[in-house]
Write an enzyme that holds these catalytic residues in place. Structure first.
Site, PDB file in Angstrom:
ATOM      1  N   ALA A   5       0.861  -1.174   0.000  1.00  0.00           N
ATOM      2  CA  ALA A   5       0.000   0.000   0.000  1.00  0.00           C
ATOM      3  C   ALA A   5       0.903   1.232   0.000  1.00  0.00           C
ATOM      4  O   ALA A   5       2.058   1.166   0.430  1.00  0.00           O
ATOM      5  CB  ALA A   5      -0.890  -0.018   1.240  1.00  0.00           C
ATOM      6  N   GLY A  41       0.614  -4.945   0.927  1.00  0.00           N
ATOM      7  CA  GLY A  41      -0.592  -4.997   0.108  1.00  0.00           C
ATOM      8  C   GLY A  41      -0.351  -5.649  -1.247  1.00  0.00           C
ATOM      9  O   GLY A  41      -1.288  -6.171  -1.861  1.00  0.00           O
ATOM     10  N   GLU A  73      -0.733  -9.211  -0.600  1.00  0.00           N
ATOM     11  CA  GLU A  73      -2.165  -9.431  -0.331  1.00  0.00           C
ATOM     12  C   GLU A  73      -2.995  -9.377  -1.614  1.00  0.00           C
ATOM     13  O   GLU A  73      -3.946 -10.139  -1.783  1.00  0.00           O
ATOM     14  CB  GLU A  73      -2.651  -8.402   0.700  1.00  0.00           C
ATOM     15  CG  GLU A  73      -2.016  -8.637   2.061  1.00  0.00           C
ATOM     16  CD  GLU A  73      -2.234  -7.491   3.030  1.00  0.00           C
ATOM     17  OE1 GLU A  73      -1.803  -6.358   2.725  1.00  0.00           O
ATOM     18  OE2 GLU A  73      -2.835  -7.706   4.096  1.00  0.00           O
ATOM     19  N   GLU A  83       4.783  -5.081   7.184  1.00  0.00           N
ATOM     20  CA  GLU A  83       4.067  -3.990   7.868  1.00  0.00           C
ATOM     21  C   GLU A  83       4.563  -3.758   9.285  1.00  0.00           C
ATOM     22  O   GLU A  83       4.543  -2.645   9.790  1.00  0.00           O
ATOM     23  CB  GLU A  83       2.555  -4.284   7.894  1.00  0.00           C
ATOM     24  CG  GLU A  83       1.862  -4.153   6.550  1.00  0.00           C
ATOM     25  CD  GLU A  83       1.849  -5.435   5.734  1.00  0.00           C
ATOM     26  OE1 GLU A  83       2.650  -6.357   6.033  1.00  0.00           O
ATOM     27  OE2 GLU A  83       1.042  -5.510   4.793  1.00  0.00           O
TER      28      GLU A  83
END
Ligand code: CO8
Length: 258
Positions: free
Chosen positions: A66, A109, A112, A132
Site C-alpha cells: 500500500a 498490500g 495481499e 508492515e
C-alpha cells in the site's frame, strides 16, 4: 484512458490483462490504483467475451505494498471513517478467475493483492513478504487470514512477526504460488494459463472457482455440500451439454460460455 492511469488495461483474445502502472513508486497501491483496478476487473467480470484476467506489475515489482506516503499522516478516524481499502475486498467477490503474474517485490498490500487472485505464477525473481510490522502496523488487506490459510501458521507468523521475505522457490514449497518460471517467461506463462481457463466454459469456471473458494471459508462437510450443489448447477449450462457431447463424439468442444 488518461496518461496518468495507474493501471493499463488490454485484452488478449478472451483474456483481460491489467498492468499496474506506477513503476517509479514500485507500483505502490494508492486509492486511485484500487479504484481503477477494481473497475477494470469488474468490467471484465461482466464481459461475456472475457473468460479470465491476468494482473501483473513491472519487472522490479508486482507491488511494494500500500502507498505508505498516502497513509503516513492518516488518523484512526480517517482510516475508520473511510473504511480505508475496504474496496479491495470487492475483487474477491467477483467471479471471473484471476491470475497474478508476479516479478520482483510483492510486499505488504502487493502480496495481499496477489493472494486475492486465484492462481499466482511467480518469476524466479519474485519476493513475497508482509513487512508492515516494521512500519508499526500489521497487514490490513487480508494478509493475516489469506497467508495463514495458504502457507500455515508457522510460516505466516514468521513472515508477519519478523517481516522476513521469502523467495519464489520457498513460496512454491509453501504452497503460496503454483508455478515458478524464469522472469522473462512469467507474463507469457500467466497469459497461457489464463487463456486455457478462458477457453473453457465461463459459467462453469466461475462455479469451480466458487467451489474452491468455499474451501477457504468453511469446513469440509459444508464445503462438499456446496460443491455438490454447484456441480448439479453445471448441468443447467449449454456448455455441459456441449462438453460431454464432444467427448462422446470424440471431437473438441465448442463452448459458448453460457
Ligand atoms: N509506498 C509508497 N512508496 C513506495 C513504496 C510504498 N509501499 N514502496 C516503494 N516506494 C517508492 C519509494 O519511496 C521510492 O520513491 P522515491 O524514488 O520517490 O523515493 C521508490 O518507490 C523506489 O523505492 P526504493 O528507492 O525504496 O527502492 P529500493 O530498491 O531501495 O527498495 C523496497 C525496494 C525494499 C521494496 C523498498 O522500496 C521498501 O521497503 N518499500 C516498502 C515496502 C513495504 O513496507 N510495504 C508495505 C507497505 S504497508 C502495506 O502494504 C499495508 C497494507 C494494508 C493496508 C490496509 C489499510 C487498511
Amino acid at each position: 484512458m488518461s496518461d496518468d492511469a495507474t493501471v493499463l488495461v488490454e485484452t488478449r483474445g478472451r483474456v483481460g490483462l491489467i498492468t499496474l502502472n506506477r513503476p517509479k513508486a514500485l507500483n505502490a497501491l494508492n486509492k486511485a490504483t484500487m479504484d481503477e483496478l477494481v473497475a477494470a476487473v469488474t468490467a471484465f467480470d461482466a464481459d461475456p467475451g472475457i473468460g479470465a484476467v491476468v494482473i501483473t506489475g513491472s519487472e522490479r515489482a508486482f507491488a511494494a505494498g500500500a502507498d505508505i506516503k498516502e497513509m503516513a499522516s492518516q488518523s484512526y478516524m480517517d482510516m475508520y471513517a473511510a473504511d480505508w481499502f475496504r474496496h479491495w475486498e470487492d475483487l474477491t467477490r467477483l467471479r471471473i478467475p484471476l491470475v497474478a503474474a508476479v516479478s520482483g517485490y510483492a510486499l505488504g498490500g502487493g502480496c495481499e493483492l496477489a493472494m486475492m487472485c486465484d492462481l499466482i505464477i511467480a518469476a524466479d525473481t519474485a519476493r513475497f513478504g508482509q513487512p508492515e510490522i516494521s512500519l508499526g502496523v500489521l497487514p490490513g488487506m487480508g494478509g493475516t487470514q489469506r497467508l495463514t490459510r495458504a502457507v500455515g501458521k508457522a510460516l505466516a507468523m514468521d513472515m508477519i512477526l519478523t517481516g522476513r521475505q521469502i523467495d519464489a522457490e520457498e513460496a512454491l514449497r509453501a504452497g503460496l504460488v503454483s508455478r515458478v518460471v524464469p522472469a522473462d517467461r512469467v507474463l507469457e506463462e500467466a497469459l497461457e494459463a489464463a487463456g486455457t481457463i478462458a477457453a473453457t466454459s465461463k459459467p462453469v469456471a466461475m462455479l469451480a472457482k466458487e467451489a474452491v473458494g468455499t474451501a477457504f471459508e468453511t469446513g469440509v462437510t459444508h464445503g462438499v455440500q456446496i460443491e455438490r450443489r454447484l456441480f448439479h448447477s453445471a448441468f443447467a449450462t449449454e456448455d455441459q451439454k456441449e462438453g460431454m457431447a464432444a467427448f462422446v463424439e470424440k471431437r473438441t468442444p465448442d463452448f459458448h460460455h453460457r
